[in-house]
Scaffold this motif. Structure first.
Motif, PDB file in Angstrom:
ATOM      1  N   PRO A  40       0.825  -1.203   0.000  1.00  0.00           N
ATOM      2  CA  PRO A  40       0.000   0.000   0.000  1.00  0.00           C
ATOM      3  C   PRO A  40       0.866   1.263   0.000  1.00  0.00           C
ATOM      4  O   PRO A  40       2.009   1.255   0.464  1.00  0.00           O
ATOM      5  N   TYR A  41       0.299   2.359  -0.511  1.00  0.00           N
ATOM      6  CA  TYR A  41       1.073   3.589  -0.724  1.00  0.00           C
ATOM      7  C   TYR A  41       1.761   4.076   0.549  1.00  0.00           C
ATOM      8  O   TYR A  41       2.864   4.611   0.499  1.00  0.00           O
ATOM      9  N   ASP A  42       1.109   3.911   1.720  1.00  0.00           N
ATOM     10  CA  ASP A  42       1.674   4.470   2.944  1.00  0.00           C
ATOM     11  C   ASP A  42       2.726   3.573   3.571  1.00  0.00           C
ATOM     12  O   ASP A  42       3.350   3.960   4.566  1.00  0.00           O
ATOM     13  N   TYR A 103      -9.947 -12.801  -2.364  1.00  0.00           N
ATOM     14  CA  TYR A 103      -8.497 -12.568  -2.363  1.00  0.00           C
ATOM     15  C   TYR A 103      -7.879 -13.373  -1.238  1.00  0.00           C
ATOM     16  O   TYR A 103      -8.346 -13.342  -0.090  1.00  0.00           O
ATOM     17  N   GLU A 104      -6.819 -14.109  -1.573  1.00  0.00           N
ATOM     18  CA  GLU A 104      -6.134 -14.960  -0.599  1.00  0.00           C
ATOM     19  C   GLU A 104      -4.665 -14.589  -0.523  1.00  0.00           C
ATOM     20  O   GLU A 104      -4.023 -14.331  -1.541  1.00  0.00           O
ATOM     21  N   GLN A 105      -4.144 -14.562   0.705  1.00  0.00           N
ATOM     22  CA  GLN A 105      -2.709 -14.384   0.948  1.00  0.00           C
ATOM     23  C   GLN A 105      -2.211 -15.508   1.835  1.00  0.00           C
ATOM     24  O   GLN A 105      -2.871 -15.888   2.811  1.00  0.00           O
ATOM     25  N   ARG A 106      -1.032 -16.019   1.514  1.00  0.00           N
ATOM     26  CA  ARG A 106      -0.347 -17.016   2.337  1.00  0.00           C
ATOM     27  C   ARG A 106       1.108 -16.598   2.488  1.00  0.00           C
ATOM     28  O   ARG A 106       1.671 -15.948   1.597  1.00  0.00           O
ATOM     29  N   ASP A 107       1.715 -17.004   3.586  1.00  0.00           N
ATOM     30  CA  ASP A 107       3.162 -16.841   3.704  1.00  0.00           C
ATOM     31  C   ASP A 107       3.788 -18.193   4.012  1.00  0.00           C
ATOM     32  O   ASP A 107       3.090 -19.210   4.087  1.00  0.00           O
ATOM     33  N   LEU A 246     -11.263  -4.312   0.922  1.00  0.00           N
ATOM     34  CA  LEU A 246     -11.121  -5.743   1.180  1.00  0.00           C
ATOM     35  C   LEU A 246     -11.720  -6.004   2.553  1.00  0.00           C
ATOM     36  O   LEU A 246     -11.285  -5.410   3.543  1.00  0.00           O
ATOM     37  N   LEU A 247     -12.714  -6.879   2.606  1.00  0.00           N
ATOM     38  CA  LEU A 247     -13.370  -7.250   3.860  1.00  0.00           C
ATOM     39  C   LEU A 247     -12.878  -8.626   4.295  1.00  0.00           C
ATOM     40  O   LEU A 247     -13.029  -9.606   3.556  1.00  0.00           O
ATOM     41  N   VAL A 248     -12.297  -8.697   5.486  1.00  0.00           N
ATOM     42  CA  VAL A 248     -11.798  -9.963   6.028  1.00  0.00           C
ATOM     43  C   VAL A 248     -12.605 -10.328   7.265  1.00  0.00           C
ATOM     44  O   VAL A 248     -12.771  -9.508   8.181  1.00  0.00           O
ATOM     45  N   LYS A 415      -1.485  -6.789   4.850  1.00  0.00           N
ATOM     46  CA  LYS A 415      -2.202  -5.811   4.048  1.00  0.00           C
ATOM     47  C   LYS A 415      -2.342  -6.339   2.613  1.00  0.00           C
ATOM     48  O   LYS A 415      -1.475  -7.078   2.133  1.00  0.00           O
ATOM     49  N   PRO A 416      -3.406  -5.965   1.933  1.00  0.00           N
ATOM     50  CA  PRO A 416      -3.543  -6.417   0.544  1.00  0.00           C
ATOM     51  C   PRO A 416      -2.491  -5.787  -0.352  1.00  0.00           C
ATOM     52  O   PRO A 416      -2.143  -4.613  -0.186  1.00  0.00           O
ATOM     53  N   ALA A 417      -1.984  -6.547  -1.268  1.00  0.00           N
ATOM     54  CA  ALA A 417      -1.048  -6.006  -2.248  1.00  0.00           C
ATOM     55  C   ALA A 417      -1.798  -5.080  -3.194  1.00  0.00           C
ATOM     56  O   ALA A 417      -2.941  -5.347  -3.580  1.00  0.00           O
TER      57      ALA A 417
END
Length: 427
Positions: A40-42, A103-107, A246-248, A415-417
């Motif tokens: 995100p920009y910030d 939208y899915e994120q994994r690490d 994005l709602l989680v 955070k979402p990409a």
């Protein structure tokens, strides 16, 4: 301050999430989907971070969210021109029909987060539907508003959380079993996947479930304030009535809460320590960063604590003088707000002890990365103030009471990409 508070169970009108035709990169026109994304920009706060992303791919999203022309107006015009050119050239294309996006994120450490991206009806805090928990800086809101006006687009989703575990979550889980629209791994090791939901029955199930829910802004207070400003500028109905989110559902996917640290420009550590002498207990730690942060966590269990760095060592501040707190912290707020580390930092240390204006970029920077904050302080001769994160339940409880925390009090994540899906207001 709204002291009436908000109850999740009695919110008069819930979340209204609308499908939209997402703008997405054509994978055949860019180096890779990973190379065109950005935090995100910030989060991209350093010029070298912007330059790194720009060099990753000529079409990296950072060219839209953080354009690098000279003046603010030139930067916004540059972003608008870039977006139009990419649309004309087919770099970005609109999906054929409106939808919501899973939208899915994994690490690599077992973290899994899923949520729904859509265009959310913009609502005032007084409605008790979307709850802010932090104050915002008006210049940042003005900057983001000017960029959105110029591009007529929501370039990146902000992050909201709710606690549902209902039919919306069921649709999300079922959708994630299908082949995704995109699948990529970014250089930070996060694996990203995206699906679209266009089936009318599934869309209706999600919308019906969310209509009874209330959300907390986890990340993106300035962008939400920007949505509010832009909606007020345009007669309703208009595309500005909605904003990209994005709602989680944290009942299924709890977020991580991290601190946002402060870098005080022009204040050497020696001067910062001299000013707090007799007002806080100060302990000098000859330890690596991990051990110093562990000491900060232990001290935070007993009360307010901060870790100063920038001179090659760490200095733990805790046990503030009760009389000092009584003199400097407003008494007309809930006890949970008065005892926040961020409250004590801003109301007591910054304003009364160090005399540093919190809204001046020339005096203070807000940085998410701990090691980067320390390194920058050591390089520039300033003071890094390292914070311990606030628990999510404290944040949510204050938000329900209508009480906002000091700015940049928390960092929810992951955070979402930025760059996976955009919303153009006129498509």
């Amino acid at each position: 301050m709204n002291t009436a508070g908000h109850s999740e169970a009695t919110a008069r009108r819930g979340l209204e999430l609308t499908p939209f035709r997402g703008l997405r990169y054509d994978p055949d026109r860019v180096g890779s989907l990973a190379s065109v994304t950005s935090p995100p920009y910030d989060v991209v706060v350093r010029p070298d971070g912007v330059h790194h992303l720009q060099s990753a791919d000529p079409y990296n999203i950072v060219r839209l969210i953080l354009p690098q022309a000279g003046t603010p107006s030139a930067r916004n015009e540059q972003a608008a021109d870039t977006l139009r050119r990419w649309l004309d050239e087919g770099i970005l294309t609109a999906d054929p029909e409106p939808g919501l996006y899973v939208y899915e994120q994994r690490d690599g450490n077992g973290m899994l987060q899923r949520g729904v991206i859509g265009a959310l009806r913009v609502s005032e805090p007084s409605e008790g539907v979307v709850l802010p928990h932090e104050d915002v800086m008006p210049p940042v809101v003005a900057d983001r508003a000017a960029l959105m006006r110029a591009t007529r687009a929501n370039l990146e989703p902000l992050l909201l959380t709710y606690r549902g575990d209902g039919t919306a979550a069921e649709v999300v889980e079922r959708t994630a079993e299908k082949p995704p629209l995109l699948d990529t791994t970014t250089e930070d090791g996060f694996h990203h996947r995206l699906w679209s939901i266009t089936d009318p029955t599934d869309l209706a199930r999600i919308q019906s479930d969310l209509a009874h829910q209330q959300a907390l802004i986890a990340d993106g207070h300035h962008r939400w304030a920007t949505y509010l400003r832009l909606r007020a500028e345009h007669p309703s109905p208009s595309p500005w009535d909605h904003g990209l989110v994005l709602l989680v559902d944290t009942a299924r996917y709890p977020l991580r809460v991290r601190a946002i640290h402060r870098l005080l420009h022009g204040l050497p550590v020696a001067d910062a320590l001299a000013a707090v002498e007799g007002l806080f207990r100060v302990r000098h730690l000859d330890a690596p960063l991990a051990e110093a942060l562990a000491a900060l966590a232990d001290a935070s269990c007993a009360g307010n604590a901060f870790l100063l760095a920038g001179d090659g060592a760490f200095h733990l501040l805790d046990r503030p003088d009760p009389d000092l707190l009584a003199r400097t912290i407003p008494a007309d707020r809930p006890a949970a707000w008065r005892s926040l580390d961020a409250t004590v930092l801003h109301a007591t240390l910054l304003e009364h002890v160090w005399h540093i204006p919190e809204d001046s970029p020339a005096h203070i920077a807000y940085i998410h990365d701990t090691a980067a904050t320390v390194a920058k302080a050591e390089h520039d001769g300033g003071t890094a103030v390292l914070m311990h994160p606030v628990r999510e339940e404290v944040v949510r409880d204050l938000a329900r009471q209508g009480v906002t925390m000091p700015r940049k009090s928390t960092s929810f994540g992951p955070k979402p990409a930025s760059g996976l899906v955009l919303r153009a207001l006129e498509i």
